[in-house]
Scaffold this active site. Structure first.
Site, mmCIF file in Angstrom:
data_model
loop_
_atom_site.group_PDB
_atom_site.id
_atom_site.type_symbol
_atom_site.label_atom_id
_atom_site.label_comp_id
_atom_site.label_asym_id
_atom_site.label_seq_id
_atom_site.Cartn_x
_atom_site.Cartn_y
_atom_site.Cartn_z
ATOM 1 N N ARG A 123 -14.390 9.114 17.227
ATOM 2 C CA ARG A 123 -14.477 9.994 16.049
ATOM 3 C C ARG A 123 -13.104 10.392 15.509
ATOM 4 O O ARG A 123 -12.968 11.433 14.856
ATOM 5 C CB ARG A 123 -15.293 11.246 16.337
ATOM 6 N N LYS A 144 -6.899 6.462 2.494
ATOM 7 C CA LYS A 144 -8.144 5.706 2.317
ATOM 8 C C LYS A 144 -8.137 4.510 3.255
ATOM 9 O O LYS A 144 -7.234 3.672 3.198
ATOM 10 C CB LYS A 144 -8.256 5.197 0.885
ATOM 11 N N GLU A 186 1.463 -3.472 -8.175
ATOM 12 C CA GLU A 186 0.992 -2.112 -7.856
ATOM 13 C C GLU A 186 2.141 -1.100 -7.989
ATOM 14 O O GLU A 186 1.921 0.062 -8.349
ATOM 15 C CB GLU A 186 0.380 -2.114 -6.452
ATOM 16 N N LYS A 228 2.322 7.971 -5.997
ATOM 17 C CA LYS A 228 0.986 8.010 -5.401
ATOM 18 C C LYS A 228 0.802 9.297 -4.614
ATOM 19 O O LYS A 228 -0.264 9.910 -4.653
ATOM 20 C CB LYS A 228 0.741 6.796 -4.504
ATOM 21 N N GLU A 238 -10.448 12.346 -4.106
ATOM 22 C CA GLU A 238 -10.831 11.659 -5.343
ATOM 23 C C GLU A 238 -11.974 12.352 -6.076
ATOM 24 O O GLU A 238 -13.026 11.769 -6.330
ATOM 25 C CB GLU A 238 -11.189 10.174 -5.088
ATOM 26 N N ARG A 242 -7.208 11.772 -8.874
ATOM 27 C CA ARG A 242 -6.916 10.552 -8.117
ATOM 28 C C ARG A 242 -7.433 9.295 -8.806
ATOM 29 O O ARG A 242 -6.928 8.203 -8.577
ATOM 30 C CB ARG A 242 -7.505 10.683 -6.704
ATOM 31 N N ASN A 246 -6.645 4.195 -10.386
ATOM 32 C CA ASN A 246 -7.481 3.020 -10.607
ATOM 33 C C ASN A 246 -7.169 2.297 -11.906
ATOM 34 O O ASN A 246 -7.921 1.414 -12.322
ATOM 35 C CB ASN A 246 -8.960 3.419 -10.584
ATOM 36 N N HIS A 249 -8.082 -1.309 -12.265
ATOM 37 C CA HIS A 249 -8.894 -1.690 -11.101
ATOM 38 C C HIS A 249 -10.351 -1.985 -11.417
ATOM 39 O O HIS A 249 -11.006 -2.678 -10.658
ATOM 40 C CB HIS A 249 -8.793 -0.628 -10.014
ATOM 41 N N HIS A 253 -11.063 -5.335 -9.783
ATOM 42 C CA HIS A 253 -11.996 -5.543 -8.668
ATOM 43 C C HIS A 253 -13.073 -6.561 -9.020
ATOM 44 O O HIS A 253 -13.448 -7.398 -8.210
ATOM 45 C CB HIS A 253 -12.657 -4.217 -8.273
ATOM 46 N N HIS A 266 -5.134 -9.291 -5.165
ATOM 47 C CA HIS A 266 -5.416 -7.972 -5.724
ATOM 48 C C HIS A 266 -4.401 -7.585 -6.807
ATOM 49 O O HIS A 266 -4.774 -7.167 -7.910
ATOM 50 C CB HIS A 266 -5.419 -6.947 -4.598
HETATM 51 N N1 LIG Z 1 -6.183 1.938 1.417
HETATM 52 C C1 LIG Z 1 -5.703 1.892 0.194
HETATM 53 O O1 LIG Z 1 -5.465 2.918 -0.426
HETATM 54 C C2 LIG Z 1 -5.443 0.556 -0.429
HETATM 55 C C3 LIG Z 1 -4.691 0.470 -1.596
HETATM 56 C C4 LIG Z 1 -4.428 -0.782 -2.102
HETATM 57 C C5 LIG Z 1 -4.910 -1.911 -1.476
HETATM 58 N N2 LIG Z 1 -5.645 -1.784 -0.344
HETATM 59 C C6 LIG Z 1 -6.154 -2.963 0.351
HETATM 60 O O2 LIG Z 1 -5.047 -3.740 0.782
HETATM 61 C C7 LIG Z 1 -5.459 -5.087 0.899
HETATM 62 C C8 LIG Z 1 -4.438 -5.970 0.290
HETATM 63 O O3 LIG Z 1 -3.207 -5.723 0.937
HETATM 64 P P1 LIG Z 1 -2.102 -6.865 1.036
HETATM 65 O O4 LIG Z 1 -1.855 -7.394 -0.301
HETATM 66 O O5 LIG Z 1 -0.990 -6.285 1.813
HETATM 67 O O6 LIG Z 1 -2.887 -8.001 1.818
HETATM 68 P P2 LIG Z 1 -2.798 -8.619 3.295
HETATM 69 O O7 LIG Z 1 -2.747 -7.572 4.304
HETATM 70 O O8 LIG Z 1 -3.897 -9.597 3.364
HETATM 71 O O9 LIG Z 1 -1.397 -9.402 3.272
HETATM 72 C C9 LIG Z 1 -1.249 -10.497 2.420
HETATM 73 C C10 LIG Z 1 -0.866 -11.757 3.208
HETATM 74 O O10 LIG Z 1 0.489 -11.655 3.598
HETATM 75 C C11 LIG Z 1 0.626 -11.878 4.992
HETATM 76 N N3 LIG Z 1 1.757 -11.047 5.399
HETATM 77 C C12 LIG Z 1 1.765 -9.710 5.577
HETATM 78 N N4 LIG Z 1 3.000 -9.296 5.844
HETATM 79 C C13 LIG Z 1 3.779 -10.375 5.857
HETATM 80 C C14 LIG Z 1 5.158 -10.583 6.068
HETATM 81 N N5 LIG Z 1 5.984 -9.547 6.264
HETATM 82 N N6 LIG Z 1 5.623 -11.829 6.025
HETATM 83 C C15 LIG Z 1 4.802 -12.867 5.759
HETATM 84 N N7 LIG Z 1 3.497 -12.745 5.539
HETATM 85 C C16 LIG Z 1 2.992 -11.497 5.581
HETATM 86 C C17 LIG Z 1 -0.688 -11.518 5.563
HETATM 87 O O11 LIG Z 1 -0.899 -12.179 6.784
HETATM 88 C C18 LIG Z 1 -1.659 -11.966 4.475
HETATM 89 O O12 LIG Z 1 -1.920 -13.335 4.624
HETATM 90 C C19 LIG Z 1 -6.818 -5.191 0.217
HETATM 91 O O13 LIG Z 1 -7.814 -5.319 1.209
HETATM 92 C C20 LIG Z 1 -6.954 -3.861 -0.501
HETATM 93 O O14 LIG Z 1 -8.296 -3.435 -0.583
HETATM 94 C C21 LIG Z 1 -5.911 -0.581 0.172
HETATM 95 ZN ZN LIG Z 2 -4.915 -1.439 -5.927
#
Ligand SMILES: NC(=O)c1ccc[n+]([C@@H]2O[C@H](COP(=O)([O-])OP(=O)(O)OC[C@H]3O[C@@H](n4cnc5c(N)ncnc54)[C@H](O)[C@@H]3O)[C@@H](O)[C@H]2O)c1
Ligand SMILES: [Zn+2]
Ligand SMILES: NC(=O)c1ccc[n+]([C@@H]2O[C@H](COP(=O)([O-])OP(=O)(O)OC[C@H]3O[C@@H](n4cnc5c(N)ncnc54)[C@H](O)[C@@H]3O)[C@@H](O)[C@H]2O)c1
Ligand SMILES: [Zn+2]
Lengths: 364, 364
Positions: A123, A144, A186, A228, A238, A242, A246, A249, A253, A266
């Site tokens: 939890r 989030k 972003e 942010k 949110e 907040r 988006n 988005h 999305h 993304h």
């Molecule tokens: N929680 C939130 O507020 C929030 C906000 C925005 C996005 N997200 C989420 O984040 C995700 C996307 O994040 P992302 O773009 O970082 O994707 P990701 O984590 O999939 O990373 C992208 C790719 O880069 C590779 N990678 C990561 N770090 C690396 C490095 N230093 N060197 C080489 N390769 C590397 C990973 O293995 C992956 O293949 C989505 O699932 C999205 O929903 C969440």
């Molecule tokens: Zn985003």
């Protein structure tokens, strides 16, 4: 090293941004009272693991922390309940207890999955983020965390704030160039919704950022996190403000979903979405210039600004109907009113959005 | 109708207890601002469904609420991530949004599963409990919700408080007698940890309670909820005081795990555990009478007071080692110091517990 506090009362936490700061991981963990007695679980993916895991594990070991690693497959499908179950298995095998922490070493996928594991294991236990993508500057602020369901993204999750975020610019040097651009999308968004001067700075410093110049990158990530964090501090759950995060988005999305996760990153999808929002602004009578500036900025960063022609408009609209931003049937839409300012409109009709989607297919 | 408020600041909520109060479900839902515009999901299990679901659905429909039902298999294995995924599918298909509520109609299994679904769907939507077992008086207070992992019970979960709890005594009339007894075990626990007079009352009113006399039952559930709510209000997150609710649970959980879920009901297992805790109290120099009173009370209610001989002591001890109550290697144990009072001891050794387990095998 830059430091920033995400201000959330009792749940406030610091973000450290800089070159080589991982070298001081043990010191920072100690400063933030992470336990040396309780085992710790480091989650990473199989692309980040060969690049950065060994070093992090060695630094933790040398610093007296009992860390076990857990490697998940890279990519969006990893944000699943099945992977959550796997992490819990690893946590139980490593003997994690209520004083333990889960550490996310990776991009947003690892951060969201590991964060939800930390939110729900026993939890809720402590959580640390070590983002290794530019995009993860975004996911590291706001707490989030979530996994996906086959029918909807991020639909099973929690709000769970980390103890600290450790953003070492050096880890970004291994990032593929497409990921760099998508992440910067972003960062630019944070300028577009809040900070005109920073948007201008992004326009002036595109080359430096794309070349991962440490000083420029560190500054941009600092401002991105800062914007942010200001927004999130005012509205942790949110309820209203907040929603401005988006921008781009709603369409973004939907595009990700319809293209099949992977075809569009993304950051790429929301770049298109932000151009769409700027077009919508025009229709609501705001300055045409917003659209021109937005579009040119993304073009400068090598990001897409139009919807691939083969994506079906009907499917895109359908995907939007499942979007969480439809509250009690009303369509909530974020629209720029000038560069650095947006408004939350609740009167946007489905027909208007459909028209924008059509227009975005012709954009070039 | 009795009413009780679980006092948790912003997250406070009422528990309504009485005969026939389901008839006023629409009124109570309206009073607590549940939305008639957003669809609602009622979760129940396939043993409760044929007995009580139709009536609840009809009352909601007549009251103008748009409710869809989702039926899960009865039994502990239903508290799983797989069933959570199924509920999220149902929630998406029914079109739930951020203003929707999930309603749990059933015992603790349904309450815990549906509660975790409500906690994590869209990162948290509203939740209502309609407990249909006596034991669920316990799970309806305190906001602990969770599913199990093959290696550990309740290990994936959240704290998520309901909007209201609607406890209709009439639904309990269909409960099998073994479930009645097991549920009363947890009611008695609330006397043993907090309220000597109520423990005496339980001793005097065993026959009435076992016969489901409405007035006695309603009073007992009220006091049970009341005690738990006082404890939980003082320590929502189980930092210290809340641990006293675990009287009998360290051994109890281990017995449930080793017997294979099902052989021993939760209430039965903790009855044995409470007798064990009373034995331990004796060894720490407290009044022998505690053990006698505790044991006789459970015998009067037809509950087990000894460990089935075929359960292996080593396995029981092993199961305890995975227990969440082992914080940083220290063993935390709840021990009665007199009837109606307990203390949280942190100095109990594994050897002492092993001895108690051995002794409990000879108990009769
Ligand atoms: N929680 C939130 O507020 C929030 C906000 C925005 C996005 N997200 C989420 O984040 C995700 C996307 O994040 P992302 O773009 O970082 O994707 P990701 O984590 O999939 O990373 C992208 C790719 O880069 C590779 N990678 C990561 N770090 C690396 C490095 N230093 N060197 C080489 N390769 C590397 C990973 O293995 C992956 O293949 C989505 O699932 C999205 O929903 C969440
Ligand atoms: Zn985003
Ligand atoms: N969240 C908490 O704080 C908390 C506290 C205590 C127990 N629990 C959990 O509660 C669960 C046990 O709860 P339970 O004992 O209610 O089990 P349960 O929900 O499995 O119900 C017991 C059985 O009775 C049936 N049943 C339920 N209501 C009935 C009715 N009115 N008539 C006929 N049959 C009916 C069910 O179908 C089931 O077969 C465990 O999983 C335990 O971990 C949670
Ligand atoms: Zn219990």
């Amino acid at each position: 090293m830059r430091e920033l506090t995400v201000d959330l009362g009792e749940r406030s936490y610091p973000i450290y941004i800089g070159q080589g700061i991982l070298n001081n991981i043990a010191g920072l963990f100690e400063k933030h009272q992470l336990s040396r007695k309780s085992p710790m679980l480091v989650i990473t993916d199989d692309e980040v693991a060969p690049l950065h895991l060994e070093r992090v594990m060695a630094l933790l070991r040398e610093g007296g922390f009992a860390a076990t690693a857990c490697i998940v497959p890279a990519g969006e499908p990893t944000k699943s309940l099945a992977q959550l179950e796997g992490i819990v298995t690893a946590a139980l095998e490593a003997g994690l207890d209520r004083s333990s922490a889960i550490v996310a070493l990776g991009g947003g996928v690892v951060g969201d999955l590991a964060g939800f594991a930390a939110a729900s294991f026993m939890r809720g236990i402590r959580f640390v983020q070590i983002p290794t993508t530019i995009l993860a500057h975004d996911s590291s602020v706001g707490g989030k965390v979530a996994v996906n369901h086959p029918m909807a993204k991020n639909i099973i999750g929690a709000f769970h704030q980390p103890e600290l975020v450790l953003f070492d610019i050096d880890t970004l040097l291994t990032l593929p160039s497409r990921q760099v651009k998508a992440g910067l999308s972003e960062v630019i968004k944070h300028g577009l919704i809040w900070d005109e001067a920073f948007t201008q700075w992004c326009d002036d410093n595109a080359e430096k950022l794309l070349a991962l110049d440490p000083e420029a990158l560190s500054y941009a990530l600092y401002i991105g996190c800062k914007v942010k964090s200001i927004v999130v501090s005012q509205d942790e759950r949110e309820n209203d403000l907040r929603a401005i995060l988006n921008l781009g988005h709603t369409i973004g999305h939907a595009l990700e979903a319809v293209a099949g996760y992977g075809e569009l990153l993304h950051g790429e999808a929301i770049a298109i979405g932000m151009v769409g929002a700027a077009k919508l602004a025009q229709q609501f009578g705001y300055d045409e210039n917003i659209h021109t500036v937005t579009k040119n900025l993304f073009l400068k960063y090598g990001l897409p600004v139009s919807i691939p022609a083969h994506l079906d408009t009907g499917s895109i609209m359908n995907a939007m109907m499942h979007d969480k931003k439809f509250k009690e049937g009303t369509m909530v839409y974020i629209i720029p009113t000038e560069i650095g300012k947006v408004e939350i409109r609740k009167d946007v009709t489905v027909a208007q959005v459909r028209q924008i989607v059509e227009l975005l297919k012709g954009e070039s």
